[in-house]
Write a protein that holds these residues in place. Structure first.
Motif, mmCIF file in Angstrom:
data_model
loop_
_atom_site.group_PDB
_atom_site.id
_atom_site.type_symbol
_atom_site.label_atom_id
_atom_site.label_comp_id
_atom_site.label_asym_id
_atom_site.label_seq_id
_atom_site.Cartn_x
_atom_site.Cartn_y
_atom_site.Cartn_z
ATOM 1 N N HIS A 101 0.832 -1.203 0.000
ATOM 2 C CA HIS A 101 0.000 0.000 0.000
ATOM 3 C C HIS A 101 0.871 1.259 0.000
ATOM 4 O O HIS A 101 0.620 2.203 -0.773
ATOM 5 C CB HIS A 101 -0.926 -0.009 1.211
ATOM 6 C CG HIS A 101 -1.732 1.251 1.364
ATOM 7 N ND1 HIS A 101 -2.765 1.585 0.500
ATOM 8 C CD2 HIS A 101 -1.641 2.276 2.259
ATOM 9 C CE1 HIS A 101 -3.271 2.745 0.867
ATOM 10 N NE2 HIS A 101 -2.612 3.179 1.937
ATOM 11 N N ILE A 102 1.899 1.268 0.851
ATOM 12 C CA ILE A 102 2.796 2.425 0.896
ATOM 13 C C ILE A 102 3.561 2.560 -0.409
ATOM 14 O O ILE A 102 3.747 3.670 -0.937
ATOM 15 C CB ILE A 102 3.763 2.298 2.097
ATOM 16 C CG1 ILE A 102 2.977 2.392 3.416
ATOM 17 C CG2 ILE A 102 4.840 3.376 2.033
ATOM 18 C CD1 ILE A 102 3.832 2.183 4.646
ATOM 19 N N ASN A 146 2.642 1.616 -3.475
ATOM 20 C CA ASN A 146 1.758 2.125 -4.527
ATOM 21 C C ASN A 146 1.434 3.599 -4.317
ATOM 22 O O ASN A 146 1.370 4.370 -5.275
ATOM 23 C CB ASN A 146 0.461 1.306 -4.571
ATOM 24 C CG ASN A 146 0.705 -0.111 -5.070
ATOM 25 O OD1 ASN A 146 1.568 -0.344 -5.908
ATOM 26 N ND2 ASN A 146 -0.057 -1.071 -4.539
ATOM 27 N N THR A 147 1.236 3.989 -3.064
ATOM 28 C CA THR A 147 0.964 5.399 -2.767
ATOM 29 C C THR A 147 2.151 6.276 -3.132
ATOM 30 O O THR A 147 2.006 7.344 -3.742
ATOM 31 C CB THR A 147 0.621 5.571 -1.270
ATOM 32 O OG1 THR A 147 -0.480 4.734 -0.923
ATOM 33 C CG2 THR A 147 0.269 7.014 -0.959
ATOM 34 N N LEU A 148 3.346 5.828 -2.763
ATOM 35 C CA LEU A 148 4.555 6.591 -3.066
ATOM 36 C C LEU A 148 4.798 6.653 -4.574
ATOM 37 O O LEU A 148 5.177 7.700 -5.117
ATOM 38 C CB LEU A 148 5.759 5.947 -2.365
ATOM 39 C CG LEU A 148 7.118 6.623 -2.554
ATOM 40 C CD1 LEU A 148 7.087 8.053 -2.036
ATOM 41 C CD2 LEU A 148 8.217 5.836 -1.852
ATOM 42 N N LYS A 149 4.556 5.523 -5.261
ATOM 43 C CA LYS A 149 4.745 5.490 -6.715
ATOM 44 C C LYS A 149 3.802 6.466 -7.400
ATOM 45 O O LYS A 149 4.213 7.228 -8.300
ATOM 46 C CB LYS A 149 4.510 4.069 -7.233
ATOM 47 C CG LYS A 149 4.681 3.926 -8.739
ATOM 48 C CD LYS A 149 4.434 2.487 -9.183
ATOM 49 C CE LYS A 149 4.570 2.361 -10.689
ATOM 50 N NZ LYS A 149 4.310 0.974 -11.154
ATOM 51 N N ALA A 150 2.519 6.469 -6.989
ATOM 52 C CA ALA A 150 1.548 7.392 -7.589
ATOM 53 C C ALA A 150 1.949 8.835 -7.333
ATOM 54 O O ALA A 150 1.818 9.701 -8.215
ATOM 55 C CB ALA A 150 0.162 7.110 -7.009
ATOM 56 N N HIS A 151 2.449 9.112 -6.143
ATOM 57 C CA HIS A 151 2.882 10.477 -5.802
ATOM 58 C C HIS A 151 4.051 10.920 -6.679
ATOM 59 O O HIS A 151 4.068 12.051 -7.193
ATOM 60 C CB HIS A 151 3.272 10.528 -4.321
ATOM 61 C CG HIS A 151 3.847 11.837 -3.887
ATOM 62 N ND1 HIS A 151 3.092 12.983 -3.769
ATOM 63 C CD2 HIS A 151 5.133 12.194 -3.572
ATOM 64 C CE1 HIS A 151 3.870 13.980 -3.383
ATOM 65 N NE2 HIS A 151 5.113 13.526 -3.250
#
Length: 429
Positions: free
Chosen positions: A408-409, A411-416
């Motif tokens: 989850h972290i 994917n969140t960091l990648k999207a950011h």
């Protein structure tokens, strides 16, 4: 009612806290013995007491500075061990004064409880430090992992055990005395253990944050004594009649200059500027890194007012040297108040020194009264103006999460990063 009044009177007499009995008993303090080594006594026998004290202090100061250089050379682990030893000795000196002042040698369990509380507080403070800086080692060993996971609960359980032991040890005729010593122990723990813990935290930021502040306090102490000895005429504070304004001012300018020079020398060596980290592959400490901007030479413009005086328009300095001015200023203007506080403490209990461990200097606490105040300032200064987010600690915490939390972290960091265009540019490169 009569029984209550009787207890109150007895408590008061046992604690010896009546002002009418010269604060803590009618007997005057025992005269201090000469603890100067016999070799120095014979060599300096022809000198006056003033110059004899000057030479004794000077020789022992050089010996302590030499010892300081040796432990720095031996590395961070030895430094941390020495800090722990100094902490224990300072605690012993202050607690011993409490025993003497309140005549509390016969209190049940109290010596044991004092040292037990020292153990509990050290476990509480250093347990989290071990987890932060030795994360991989802690996760690798099952007992350490359990101690780390339930660290605060274990700390509270240990303290609660000591607290219950104290309550069970209360004796009818010594209630007030026992609570005096209970408070004395906790204040001593607050002063000594907390500050030594901060000193070790400063050390992990880089040995330069450990060495420069301590050296500035030492320099200020020496130079204030030298200027006061040769030029002192105007008393500075009643708590320390031998302190003079000449020594205070001379110590300030000397310490600022010393801080600038020492910082310049040390900023060029990675072994001093790099954070102290634990290498899990070799199970040893490492101090190798790419120096941060604080320790890279930069060019600064000299104010126009000073250009005509110094004859330069620019000067090349390490940014850390600018921070060293703040450190040396605190060491010379505010740091001495730690010594004044200690002087007031000793006068309150009519003692000359905390102990006679070091001839001509007193006890270990007499030498570290200003160091503890300095340690707090350095830790606050680093947290306020220097330290940023620590990537290695964030990664350590990330690795302790469950796989689904890690994804989850991620994917969140990648999207950011994609939204900001950083990840796309990296992939194109």
């Amino acid at each position: 009612l009569q029984e209550s009044e009787s207890e109150s009177k007895l408590d008061g007499e046992t604690a010896s806290d009546s002002e009418s009995k010269s604060e803590f008993g009618s007997s005057s303090p025992a005269p201090t013995s000469d603890d100067t080594p016999e070799v120095l006594n014979r060599a300096l026998s022809n000198l006056s007491s003033r110059w004899k004290n000057w030479w004794v202090r000077g020789i022992l100061t050089l010996a302590m500075i030499t010892f300081f250089f040796i432990i720095i050379y031996l590395g961070p682990m030895v430094l941390m061990t020495i800090v722990m030893c100094v902490q224990i000795k300072c605690f012993h000196e202050i607690i011993t004064i409490g025993y003497n002042v309140y005549h509390s040698y016969d209190l049940p369990w109290f010596r044991t409880l004092s040292w037990y509380f020292l153990l509990c507080v050290n476990y509480f403070f250093y347990g989290e430090t071990v987890t932060d800086y030795f994360f991989t080692l802690v996760q690798r060993e099952e007992p350490l992992r359990i101690l780390s996971k339930y660290h605060r609960f274990i700390s509270f359980a240990l303290y609660l055990t000591g607290f219950c032991m104290f309550v069970l040890s209360l004796v009818k005729k010594h209630y007030r005395l026992q609570f005096y010593m209970f408070g004395w122990t906790h204040v001593t723990l607050l002063i000594v253990v907390t500050q030594s813990h901060l000193i070790i935290h400063n050390l992990f930021e880089g040995m330069i944050w450990f060495i420069v502040p301590i050296s500035c306090v030492i320099c200020n102490d020496i130079m204030a004594y030298m200027f006061g000895f040769f030029f002192g005429r105007t008393p500075l504070i009643k708590l320390s009649p031998k302190k003079t304004w000449e020594g205070f001012i001379g110590g300030f300018f000397s310490t600022v200059l010393f801080g600038l020079l020492l910082s310049y020398v040390m900023s060029g060596y990675r072994c001093f500027t790099c954070p102290v980290e634990f290498n899990n592959d070799t199970n040893s400490f490492t101090v190798d890194c790419e120096p941060s901007e604080l320790f890279q030479l930069q060019e600064y413009n000299i104010p126009v007012v000073l250009q005509s005086v110094v004859g330069w328009k620019t000067v090349r300095m390490y940014p850390f040297q600018i921070h060293s001015i703040a450190l040396s200023t605190f060491a010379s203007l505010i740091g001495p108040f730690g010594g004044f506080f200690a002087s007031g403490f000793k006068r309150a209990f009519k003692i000359k020194d905390f102990a006679n461990t070091i001839p001509g200097h007193g006890g270990i606490m007499d030498r570290f009264d200003c160091q503890y105040l300095m340690a707090t300032f350095v830790n606050v200064y680093i947290a306020s103006f220097i330290r940023g987010p620590n990537p290695s600690k964030l990664i350590q915490q990330f690795l302790t999460l469950r796989p689904d939390q890690q994804l989850h972290i991620f994917n969140t960091l990648k999207a950011h990063l994609v939204d900001r265009g950083i990840l796309g540019s990296l992939e194109d490169a």
